[in-house]
Design a protein around this motif. Structure first.
Motif, PDB file in Angstrom:
ATOM      1  N   ALA A 201       0.610  -1.186   0.045  1.00  0.00           N
ATOM      2  CA  ALA A 201       0.101   0.114   0.078  1.00  0.00           C
ATOM      3  C   ALA A 201       0.652   1.271   0.086  1.00  0.00           C
ATOM      4  O   ALA A 201       0.570   2.245  -0.768  1.00  0.00           O
ATOM      5  N   LEU A 202       1.867   1.234   0.843  1.00  0.00           N
ATOM      6  CA  LEU A 202       2.845   2.459   0.859  1.00  0.00           C
ATOM      7  C   LEU A 202       3.486   2.593  -0.235  1.00  0.00           C
ATOM      8  O   LEU A 202       3.707   3.819  -0.821  1.00  0.00           O
ATOM      9  N   LYS A 203       3.968   1.471  -1.036  1.00  0.00           N
ATOM     10  CA  LYS A 203       5.035   1.502  -2.036  1.00  0.00           C
ATOM     11  C   LYS A 203       4.326   1.989  -3.097  1.00  0.00           C
ATOM     12  O   LYS A 203       4.907   2.842  -3.926  1.00  0.00           O
ATOM     13  N   PHE A 204       3.017   2.078  -3.326  1.00  0.00           N
ATOM     14  CA  PHE A 204       2.172   2.248  -4.577  1.00  0.00           C
ATOM     15  C   PHE A 204       1.180   3.378  -4.610  1.00  0.00           C
ATOM     16  O   PHE A 204       1.078   4.040  -5.312  1.00  0.00           O
ATOM     17  N   PHE A 205       0.983   3.745  -3.006  1.00  0.00           N
ATOM     18  CA  PHE A 205      -0.144   4.788  -2.941  1.00  0.00           C
ATOM     19  C   PHE A 205       0.532   5.885  -2.077  1.00  0.00           C
ATOM     20  O   PHE A 205      -0.298   6.986  -2.153  1.00  0.00           O
ATOM     21  N   ALA A 206       1.823   5.910  -1.554  1.00  0.00           N
ATOM     22  CA  ALA A 206       2.427   6.940  -0.878  1.00  0.00           C
ATOM     23  C   ALA A 206       3.547   7.573  -1.689  1.00  0.00           C
ATOM     24  O   ALA A 206       3.892   7.024  -2.536  1.00  0.00           O
ATOM     25  N   ARG A 207       3.837   8.644  -1.113  1.00  0.00           N
ATOM     26  CA  ARG A 207       4.882   9.430  -1.938  1.00  0.00           C
ATOM     27  C   ARG A 207       6.129   9.560  -0.722  1.00  0.00           C
ATOM     28  O   ARG A 207       5.824   9.674   0.372  1.00  0.00           O
ATOM     29  N   GLY A 208       7.267  10.027  -1.461  1.00  0.00           N
ATOM     30  CA  GLY A 208       8.266  10.476  -0.661  1.00  0.00           C
ATOM     31  C   GLY A 208       8.977   9.499   0.441  1.00  0.00           C
ATOM     32  O   GLY A 208       9.040   8.221   0.049  1.00  0.00           O
ATOM     33  N   MET A 209       9.053   9.837   1.602  1.00  0.00           N
ATOM     34  CA  MET A 209       9.701   8.946   2.451  1.00  0.00           C
ATOM     35  C   MET A 209       9.016   7.645   2.953  1.00  0.00           C
ATOM     36  O   MET A 209       9.302   6.710   3.074  1.00  0.00           O
ATOM     37  N   LEU A 326      17.442   6.075  -4.744  1.00  0.00           N
ATOM     38  CA  LEU A 326      17.449   7.381  -3.870  1.00  0.00           C
ATOM     39  C   LEU A 326      18.056   8.527  -4.233  1.00  0.00           C
ATOM     40  O   LEU A 326      17.461   9.660  -4.189  1.00  0.00           O
ATOM     41  N   VAL A 327      19.295   8.388  -4.658  1.00  0.00           N
ATOM     42  CA  VAL A 327      20.013   9.351  -5.199  1.00  0.00           C
ATOM     43  C   VAL A 327      19.326  10.211  -6.380  1.00  0.00           C
ATOM     44  O   VAL A 327      19.349  11.270  -6.589  1.00  0.00           O
ATOM     45  N   ALA A 328      19.162   9.307  -7.387  1.00  0.00           N
ATOM     46  CA  ALA A 328      18.335   9.661  -8.675  1.00  0.00           C
ATOM     47  C   ALA A 328      16.955  10.318  -8.251  1.00  0.00           C
ATOM     48  O   ALA A 328      16.900  11.413  -8.887  1.00  0.00           O
ATOM     49  N   MET A 329      16.479   9.850  -7.141  1.00  0.00           N
ATOM     50  CA  MET A 329      15.028  10.628  -6.788  1.00  0.00           C
ATOM     51  C   MET A 329      14.950  11.758  -5.900  1.00  0.00           C
ATOM     52  O   MET A 329      14.512  12.702  -6.442  1.00  0.00           O
ATOM     53  N   THR A 330      16.200  11.860  -5.230  1.00  0.00           N
ATOM     54  CA  THR A 330      16.395  13.348  -4.450  1.00  0.00           C
ATOM     55  C   THR A 330      17.289  14.246  -5.366  1.00  0.00           C
ATOM     56  O   THR A 330      17.122  15.477  -5.040  1.00  0.00           O
ATOM     57  N   GLY A 331      18.096  13.692  -6.217  1.00  0.00           N
ATOM     58  CA  GLY A 331      18.765  14.548  -6.968  1.00  0.00           C
ATOM     59  C   GLY A 331      20.012  15.098  -6.420  1.00  0.00           C
ATOM     60  O   GLY A 331      20.757  15.826  -6.801  1.00  0.00           O
ATOM     61  N   VAL A 332      20.293  14.555  -5.123  1.00  0.00           N
ATOM     62  CA  VAL A 332      21.485  14.992  -4.553  1.00  0.00           C
ATOM     63  C   VAL A 332      22.643  13.912  -4.399  1.00  0.00           C
ATOM     64  O   VAL A 332      22.491  12.889  -4.184  1.00  0.00           O
ATOM     65  N   MET A 333      23.906  14.376  -5.192  1.00  0.00           N
ATOM     66  CA  MET A 333      24.844  13.382  -5.469  1.00  0.00           C
ATOM     67  C   MET A 333      25.881  13.571  -4.468  1.00  0.00           C
ATOM     68  O   MET A 333      26.970  13.059  -4.610  1.00  0.00           O
ATOM     69  N   SER A 334      25.921  14.309  -3.422  1.00  0.00           N
ATOM     70  CA  SER A 334      26.846  14.719  -2.330  1.00  0.00           C
ATOM     71  C   SER A 334      26.941  13.452  -1.549  1.00  0.00           C
ATOM     72  O   SER A 334      26.496  12.673  -0.787  1.00  0.00           O
ATOM     73  N   ARG A 335      28.441  12.866  -1.774  1.00  0.00           N
ATOM     74  CA  ARG A 335      29.002  11.908  -0.857  1.00  0.00           C
ATOM     75  C   ARG A 335      28.800  12.023   0.545  1.00  0.00           C
ATOM     76  O   ARG A 335      28.666  11.313   1.287  1.00  0.00           O
ATOM     77  N   HIS A 336      29.156  13.229   0.858  1.00  0.00           N
ATOM     78  CA  HIS A 336      28.898  13.652   2.564  1.00  0.00           C
ATOM     79  C   HIS A 336      27.663  13.479   2.786  1.00  0.00           C
ATOM     80  O   HIS A 336      27.712  13.124   4.317  1.00  0.00           O
ATOM     81  N   VAL A 337      26.471  13.338   2.362  1.00  0.00           N
ATOM     82  CA  VAL A 337      25.312  12.967   2.965  1.00  0.00           C
ATOM     83  C   VAL A 337      25.403  11.581   3.163  1.00  0.00           C
ATOM     84  O   VAL A 337      24.849  11.357   4.246  1.00  0.00           O
ATOM     85  N   VAL A 338      25.909  10.582   2.299  1.00  0.00           N
ATOM     86  CA  VAL A 338      25.990   9.348   2.626  1.00  0.00           C
ATOM     87  C   VAL A 338      26.969   9.044   3.611  1.00  0.00           C
ATOM     88  O   VAL A 338      26.824   8.061   4.584  1.00  0.00           O
ATOM     89  N   THR A 339      28.085   9.953   3.646  1.00  0.00           N
ATOM     90  CA  THR A 339      28.795   9.570   4.859  1.00  0.00           C
ATOM     91  C   THR A 339      28.155   9.805   6.315  1.00  0.00           C
ATOM     92  O   THR A 339      28.384   9.211   7.135  1.00  0.00           O
ATOM     93  N   ILE A 340      27.197  10.947   6.415  1.00  0.00           N
ATOM     94  CA  ILE A 340      26.357  11.099   7.356  1.00  0.00           C
ATOM     95  C   ILE A 340      25.618   9.835   7.934  1.00  0.00           C
ATOM     96  O   ILE A 340      25.549   9.295   8.864  1.00  0.00           O
ATOM     97  N   GLY A 341      25.162   9.191   6.681  1.00  0.00           N
ATOM     98  CA  GLY A 341      24.205   7.991   7.113  1.00  0.00           C
ATOM     99  C   GLY A 341      25.166   6.931   7.712  1.00  0.00           C
ATOM    100  O   GLY A 341      24.763   6.039   8.465  1.00  0.00           O
ATOM    101  N   GLY A 342      26.453   6.633   6.910  1.00  0.00           N
ATOM    102  CA  GLY A 342      27.246   5.710   7.489  1.00  0.00           C
ATOM    103  C   GLY A 342      27.820   5.872   8.881  1.00  0.00           C
ATOM    104  O   GLY A 342      27.932   4.712   9.607  1.00  0.00           O
TER     105      GLY A 342
END
Length: 466
Positions: A201-209, A326-342
């Motif tokens: 339901a969420l995958k097909f009828f929700a948006r964003g996060m 997710l990178v393609a969806m957000t349009g944010v290519m920053s490796r530093h964003v992923v560093t924060i996630g790591g």
């Protein structure tokens, strides 16, 4: 659609750009949420296959908590190797690393029913296989020709097909429950069904996060439903330590041929997967082709990150394709964003109470989630195979490889007279299928009679490409 407050279009395509911290932190956590369930699930499955971990009364239950904990820590460590890099190691692109499903068909037979004692041999295989994969970075651009979509699609399809049985078993009550009256009960399937329905339901009828984290939210919904049924026990959360560092050689190290050969072969598969992810992330996020240095660096990080994980009792890592999307969806290519996630993953993994809380998830709830995830692996393989020119040659290669690989997996008793090491490797199904496909693809001539396509397929492919 990107947020203009994050930066200019040129900045957002730059891997070295750092968005404002107030935006970068949520984006980093979003990357973690997108991969979190997939990252910890292999540890739970391997623990269950080995025969330890399920049930709070199990004496080996803390070992499963430790494996979950290390899945987070070393996914974070491997991610930092990719985003920050050390010398030639690391693509220095926004690549999220996580525990790989691809290795499960090989790992499960290695540890099946042998308890914690089997983990030393598995870790030895992970260490050697990781080092082997790391050094593939020096030649990865030269061997890609041997793995066209026909081969890679078959491998991904076989990985998914080998795992769907696990999803059904978990949803029905778990491997330890097979043969009991509770196995396959309406209650078990109801709880697993809640996870599947909420996820879809969420995958097909929700948006964003909500859409990105659909599986995670589906698991939470199933977990909440399971509580009033008495399927959740919180006892181990209170007894788990507040803080604990990784334990070197936690399970020990042993070196067995089956584990080493299996892990080295899967290292090749993982390397090719990573090359594909790096190419996709460079194209989708920066609008360019990946450089040879980026491809080699990503492969180094993939392999050496897995080798380090094996030294601490964790499972092998690979790049996560969902985060590429997710990178393609957000349009944010920053490796530093992923560093924060790591960094977020590492911090979460240093607190065993987090692992203990995850370990309270009933196996039926997890089953609902992995039915979706493993089904998606199968679908991904079919998607890759859709690029294949289905002439007679390719159909024969696919048919023989799939028939032998899947057949040996379904009927392992057919190889009962083989030596132990060879039997483990062959009954995985994945290894024989992949080897057959690779060898036949290299030796069979490209030109075969096109009219034979209908002869083989009974006319079903009559309107396909020649």
């Amino acid at each position: 659609m990107t947020d203009t407050a994050l930066g200019t279009p040129e900045q957002l395509r730059d891997p070295d750009y750092m968005p404002p911290l107030a935006k970068a932190v949520p984006l980093g956590i979003q990357h973690v949420l997108a991969m979190f369930v997939s990252n910890i699930t292999p540890a739970i499955i391997v623990a269950g296959a080995a025969g330890f971990g399920f049930g709070s009364n199990s004496p080996d239950f803390p070992e499963m908590i430790y494996m979950i904990q290390m899945s987070m820590v070393f996914a974070g460590v491997a991610t930092l190797l990719q985003t920050i890099g050390i010398g030639p190691v690391g693509a220095r692109l926004p690549i999220v690393q996580g525990t790989s499903f691809a290795f499960l068909p090989v790992m499960i037979p290695i540890v099946a029913g042998q308890g914690v004692s089997a983990m030393a041999g598995l870790m030895g295989g992970i260490l050697v296989g990781g080092i082997f994969q790391g050094f593939l970075g020096t030649i990865i651009n030269k061997v890609r020709f041997a793995l066209p979509p026909l081969v890679t699609g078959l491998i991904v399809l076989m990985i998914g097909l080998s795992l769907v049985k696990v999803g059904i078993q978990y949803a029905a009550g778990g491997v330890p429950a097979i043969g009991t009256p509770e196995y396959g009960s309406l209650q078990n399937w109801f709880v697993a069904g809640v996870v599947i329905v909420v996820t879809l339901a969420l995958k097909f009828f929700a948006r964003g996060m909500l859409s990105v984290a659909a599986v995670l939210i589906g698991l939470i919904a199933g977990y909440i439903v399971a509580i009033p049924f008495g399927m959740v026990s919180f006892g181990n959360i209170g007894t788990a330590a507040v803080f604990a560092l990784p334990d070197p050689l936690h399970f020990g190290l042993e070196f067995h041929a089956a584990a080493i050969i299996g892990m080295c072969f899967m290292g090749v598969v993982s390397a090719i997967e990573t090359v594909g992810d790096v190419s996709a992330i460079a194209k989708g996020g920066a609008g360019r082709e990946a450089t040879e240095r980026e491809l080699a660096g990503a492969t180094y990080a993939d392999g050496f990150g897995s080798a380090i994980a094996g030294l601490f009792g964790a499972l092998p890592n690979t790049s996560f394709s969902q985060n590429v999307g997710l990178v393609a969806m957000t349009g944010v290519m920053s490796r530093h964003v992923v560093t924060i996630g790591g960094l977020f993953l590492i911090v979460a993994g240093l607190f065993p109470k987090v692992g203990a809380a995850i370990a309270t998830v009933p196996i039926e709830v997890l089953g609902g989630g992995v039915i979706v995830m493993f089904g998606m692996v199968v679908a991904a393989g079919i998607s890759i195979l859709s690029d294949v020119d289905w002439n007679r040659r390719n159909m024969v290669i696919f048919a023989i490889a799939l028939s032998l690989g899947l057949g040996l997996q379904l009927e392992p008793g057919a190889l009962q007279h083989l030596p132990g090491t060879v039997k483990v490797l062959m009954t995985s199904g994945l290894l024989p299928a992949a080897v057959i496909a690779i060898v036949l693809n290299l030796i069979l001539p490209q030109e075969l009679a096109p009219e034979a396509t209908e002869e083989v397929s009974g006319g079903l492919a009559g309107h396909g490409r020649d």
